[in-house]
Design a protein around this motif. Structure first.
Motif, PDB file in Angstrom:
ATOM      1  N   LEU A  57       0.805  -1.224   0.000  1.00 36.29           N
ATOM      2  CA  LEU A  57       0.000   0.000   0.000  1.00 36.29           C
ATOM      3  C   LEU A  57       0.838   1.275   0.000  1.00 36.29           C
ATOM      4  O   LEU A  57       0.311   2.364  -0.282  1.00 36.29           O
ATOM      5  N   VAL A  58       2.124   1.169   0.318  1.00 36.28           N
ATOM      6  CA  VAL A  58       2.884   2.383   0.634  1.00 36.28           C
ATOM      7  C   VAL A  58       3.024   3.347  -0.542  1.00 36.28           C
ATOM      8  O   VAL A  58       2.972   4.570  -0.366  1.00 36.28           O
ATOM      9  N   SER A  59       3.212   2.829  -1.753  1.00 37.69           N
ATOM     10  CA  SER A  59       3.360   3.729  -2.905  1.00 37.69           C
ATOM     11  C   SER A  59       2.075   4.487  -3.169  1.00 37.69           C
ATOM     12  O   SER A  59       2.095   5.698  -3.451  1.00 37.69           O
ATOM     13  N   LEU A  60       0.943   3.799  -3.079  1.00 36.38           N
ATOM     14  CA  LEU A  60      -0.350   4.455  -3.284  1.00 36.38           C
ATOM     15  C   LEU A  60      -0.636   5.459  -2.164  1.00 36.38           C
ATOM     16  O   LEU A  60      -1.191   6.537  -2.417  1.00 36.38           O
ATOM     17  N   GLN A  61      -0.259   5.137  -0.943  1.00 37.81           N
ATOM     18  CA  GLN A  61      -0.399   6.095   0.150  1.00 37.81           C
ATOM     19  C   GLN A  61       0.334   7.394  -0.185  1.00 37.81           C
ATOM     20  O   GLN A  61      -0.196   8.500  -0.003  1.00 37.81           O
ATOM     21  N   ASP A  62       1.560   7.250  -0.692  1.00 40.59           N
ATOM     22  CA  ASP A  62       2.356   8.432  -1.020  1.00 40.59           C
ATOM     23  C   ASP A  62       1.745   9.219  -2.175  1.00 40.59           C
ATOM     24  O   ASP A  62       1.736  10.455  -2.163  1.00 40.59           O
ATOM     25  N   ALA A  63       1.226   8.510  -3.185  1.00 40.50           N
ATOM     26  CA  ALA A  63       0.623   9.196  -4.330  1.00 40.50           C
ATOM     27  C   ALA A  63      -0.623   9.968  -3.908  1.00 40.50           C
ATOM     28  O   ALA A  63      -0.835  11.113  -4.336  1.00 40.50           O
ATOM     29  N   GLN A  64      -1.458   9.368  -3.063  1.00 44.91           N
ATOM     30  CA  GLN A  64      -2.659  10.063  -2.605  1.00 44.91           C
ATOM     31  C   GLN A  64      -2.303  11.264  -1.733  1.00 44.91           C
ATOM     32  O   GLN A  64      -2.909  12.338  -1.858  1.00 44.91           O
ATOM     33  N   ARG A  65      -1.330  11.087  -0.863  1.00 43.93           N
ATOM     34  CA  ARG A  65      -0.889  12.214  -0.022  1.00 43.93           C
ATOM     35  C   ARG A  65      -0.312  13.332  -0.893  1.00 43.93           C
ATOM     36  O   ARG A  65      -0.574  14.522  -0.649  1.00 43.93           O
ATOM     37  N   ALA A  66       0.458  12.969  -1.904  1.00 44.61           N
ATOM     38  CA  ALA A  66       1.044  13.970  -2.803  1.00 44.61           C
ATOM     39  C   ALA A  66      -0.041  14.776  -3.503  1.00 44.61           C
ATOM     40  O   ALA A  66       0.048  16.011  -3.609  1.00 44.61           O
ATOM     41  N   LEU A  67      -1.085  14.117  -3.975  1.00 46.02           N
ATOM     42  CA  LEU A  67      -2.187  14.830  -4.630  1.00 46.02           C
ATOM     43  C   LEU A  67      -2.853  15.805  -3.664  1.00 46.02           C
ATOM     44  O   LEU A  67      -3.217  16.928  -4.053  1.00 46.02           O
ATOM     45  N   ARG A  68      -3.006  15.394  -2.416  1.00 55.83           N
ATOM     46  CA  ARG A  68      -3.626  16.290  -1.426  1.00 55.83           C
ATOM     47  C   ARG A  68      -2.740  17.512  -1.163  1.00 55.83           C
ATOM     48  O   ARG A  68      -3.241  18.639  -1.052  1.00 55.83           O
ATOM     49  N   ILE A  69      -1.452  17.295  -1.053  1.00 60.78           N
ATOM     50  CA  ILE A  69      -0.531  18.409  -0.819  1.00 60.78           C
ATOM     51  C   ILE A  69      -0.562  19.382  -1.997  1.00 60.78           C
ATOM     52  O   ILE A  69      -0.658  20.605  -1.820  1.00 60.78           O
ATOM     53  N   ILE A  70      -0.484  18.846  -3.201  1.00 61.36           N
ATOM     54  CA  ILE A  70      -0.463  19.710  -4.383  1.00 61.36           C
ATOM     55  C   ILE A  70      -1.780  20.469  -4.514  1.00 61.36           C
ATOM     56  O   ILE A  70      -1.801  21.664  -4.824  1.00 61.36           O
ATOM     57  N   HIS A  82       1.272   2.918 -13.575  1.00 66.89           N
ATOM     58  CA  HIS A  82       0.362   2.067 -12.800  1.00 66.89           C
ATOM     59  C   HIS A  82      -0.039   2.779 -11.510  1.00 66.89           C
ATOM     60  O   HIS A  82      -1.228   2.845 -11.157  1.00 66.89           O
ATOM     61  N   LEU A  83       0.949   3.343 -10.822  1.00 66.39           N
ATOM     62  CA  LEU A  83       0.691   4.010  -9.549  1.00 66.39           C
ATOM     63  C   LEU A  83      -0.254   5.196  -9.718  1.00 66.39           C
ATOM     64  O   LEU A  83      -1.258   5.318  -8.994  1.00 66.39           O
ATOM     65  N   LEU A  84       0.045   6.075 -10.663  1.00 68.87           N
ATOM     66  CA  LEU A  84      -0.806   7.251 -10.838  1.00 68.87           C
ATOM     67  C   LEU A  84      -2.121   6.896 -11.528  1.00 68.87           C
ATOM     68  O   LEU A  84      -3.118   7.601 -11.352  1.00 68.87           O
ATOM     69  N   GLY A  85      -2.140   5.789 -12.263  1.00 67.52           N
ATOM     70  CA  GLY A  85      -3.399   5.291 -12.788  1.00 67.52           C
ATOM     71  C   GLY A  85      -4.330   4.866 -11.671  1.00 67.52           C
ATOM     72  O   GLY A  85      -5.531   5.179 -11.673  1.00 67.52           O
ATOM     73  N   LEU A  86      -3.784   4.164 -10.681  1.00 69.77           N
ATOM     74  CA  LEU A  86      -4.582   3.791  -9.508  1.00 69.77           C
ATOM     75  C   LEU A  86      -5.040   5.027  -8.740  1.00 69.77           C
ATOM     76  O   LEU A  86      -6.197   5.118  -8.314  1.00 69.77           O
ATOM     77  N   ALA A  87      -4.126   5.974  -8.546  1.00 70.01           N
ATOM     78  CA  ALA A  87      -4.483   7.189  -7.804  1.00 70.01           C
ATOM     79  C   ALA A  87      -5.581   7.972  -8.520  1.00 70.01           C
ATOM     80  O   ALA A  87      -6.456   8.563  -7.877  1.00 70.01           O
ATOM     81  N   ALA A  88      -5.560   7.967  -9.854  1.00 72.53           N
ATOM     82  CA  ALA A  88      -6.546   8.725 -10.621  1.00 72.53           C
ATOM     83  C   ALA A  88      -7.899   8.027 -10.675  1.00 72.53           C
ATOM     84  O   ALA A  88      -8.929   8.690 -10.832  1.00 72.53           O
ATOM     85  N   THR A  89      -7.915   6.701 -10.539  1.00 69.41           N
ATOM     86  CA  THR A  89      -9.168   5.954 -10.654  1.00 69.41           C
ATOM     87  C   THR A  89      -9.763   5.565  -9.306  1.00 69.41           C
ATOM     88  O   THR A  89     -10.981   5.436  -9.178  1.00 69.41           O
ATOM     89  N   ARG A  90      -8.913   5.370  -8.286  1.00 71.84           N
ATOM     90  CA  ARG A  90      -9.410   4.926  -6.980  1.00 71.84           C
ATOM     91  C   ARG A  90      -9.476   6.107  -6.005  1.00 71.84           C
ATOM     92  O   ARG A  90      -8.913   6.061  -4.897  1.00 71.84           O
TER      93      ARG A  90
END
Length: 304
Positions: A128-141, A158-166
């Motif tokens: 889960l850690v990479s997706l956690q970081d991607a979601q947190r990054a989107l919130r910060i930005i 793959h990571l940002l695809g998941l962040a954009a869809t989930r």
């Protein structure tokens, strides 16, 4: 293509090539850094020691994930979150993220390069850690920018695809008030991405690191980006070479089909050759054309 379009395309290609040929090992000297977490990241654990950066700019052993911010001289008020690939074993900053970020900044976009945690580096929260970081990054930005799109390469796609869809998935318990805000992208560009982990496309490093060789079909499906596309998924820009030996060329076709089924706008560019990991384009192959197409698409979808 008329003469004006040809000249614009050529200028974009030359600009992309210049940043692609920059010295990867030197790292970014024109950026600032924002830590993702206040203290220990969710779950704890992780590697010890400092970050490891190879001569070609491959980053690993990231204990403190962060955003590197590349600010343009003339900001256009729009931001792009960039994630490099590397099969979730490393991040190919030198060949992918840093050249892309500098190119975007030259066009007026504020680029945020994500240094994310790698699931195989002893983190308690595992895959889960990479997706956690991607979601947190989107919130910060999003706390700083009005319009945010994402640009991911390979496993970063793959990571940002998941962040954009989930966008409704809570990958970590709230750490502070920022985590009560949405984490979503207004548009997503995925370059030679790993999209599906389902058979027969389960031989990638992404599959091995995220779910393992003995994962159930249900687990494979859960980590496959195309299964999370809905009518609310942002517009997609997809790029892949048809001779890609790492991410099966079917990946972009699968993602495009999922988007079309949900009536999500999708712009797909497939090239006869170029292989995998071509970054901003591999000289001598048609992949050199993708940055110009992306610039046009980004200008159309990045409405401030």
């Amino acid at each position: 293509m008329n003469r004006r379009d040809f000249l614009a395309c050529s200028a974009t290609t030359l600009l992309a090539l210049r940043f692609s040929m920059a010295n990867a090992a030197s790292g970014p000297s024109d950026s600032t850094r924002i830590p993702l977490w206040n203290g220990v990241p969710p779950g704890g654990g992780g590697p010890t020691g400092g970050e490891t950066l190879t001569a070609k700019g491959a980053l690993s052993n990231v204990a403190n994930p962060s955003l590197q911010v590349f600010k343009p001289e003339r900001p256009n008020g729009k931001a792009v979150l960039v994630a490099a690939g590397g099969g979730y074993k490393r991040m190919e900053m030198g060949g992918e993220a840093w050249p892309a970020a500098k190119w975007l900044a030259a066009l007026g976009y504020t680029a945020y390069v994500l240094s994310y945690r790698l699931p195989g580096e002893d983190w308690t929260d595992g895959n889960l850690v990479s997706l956690q970081d991607a979601q947190r990054a989107l919130r910060i930005i999003r706390s700083q920018e009005k319009h945010v799109s994402v640009l991911g390469f390979s496993a970063g796609g793959h990571l940002l695809g998941l962040a954009a869809t989930r966008t409704d998935f809570q990958s970590y318990p709230p750490q502070d008030p920022l985590d009560s805000t949405p984490a979503f992208a207004d548009a997503a560009a995925l370059i030679y991405p790993v999209i599906t982990l389902q058979s027969p496309y389960s031989k990638t490093s992404t599959h091995k690191l995220l779910v393992g060789p003995h994962a159930s079909p249900e687990e494979d499906a859960k980590w496959s980006v195309q299964n999370w596309v809905t009518a609310h998924t942002p517009a997609m820009f997809l790029v892949q070479a048809e001779d890609d030996p790492i991410s099966d060329p079917a990946n972009t076709l699968i993602m495009a089909a999922a988007c079309e089924q949900q009536h999500v706008p999708v712009d797909m560019h497939r090239y006869a050759n170029g292989g995998h990991g071509f970054g901003m384009g591999r000289p001598g192959t048609p992949t050199m054309a993708w940055p110009a197409a992306y610039e046009t698409w980004l200008n159309a979808h990045a409405s401030a």
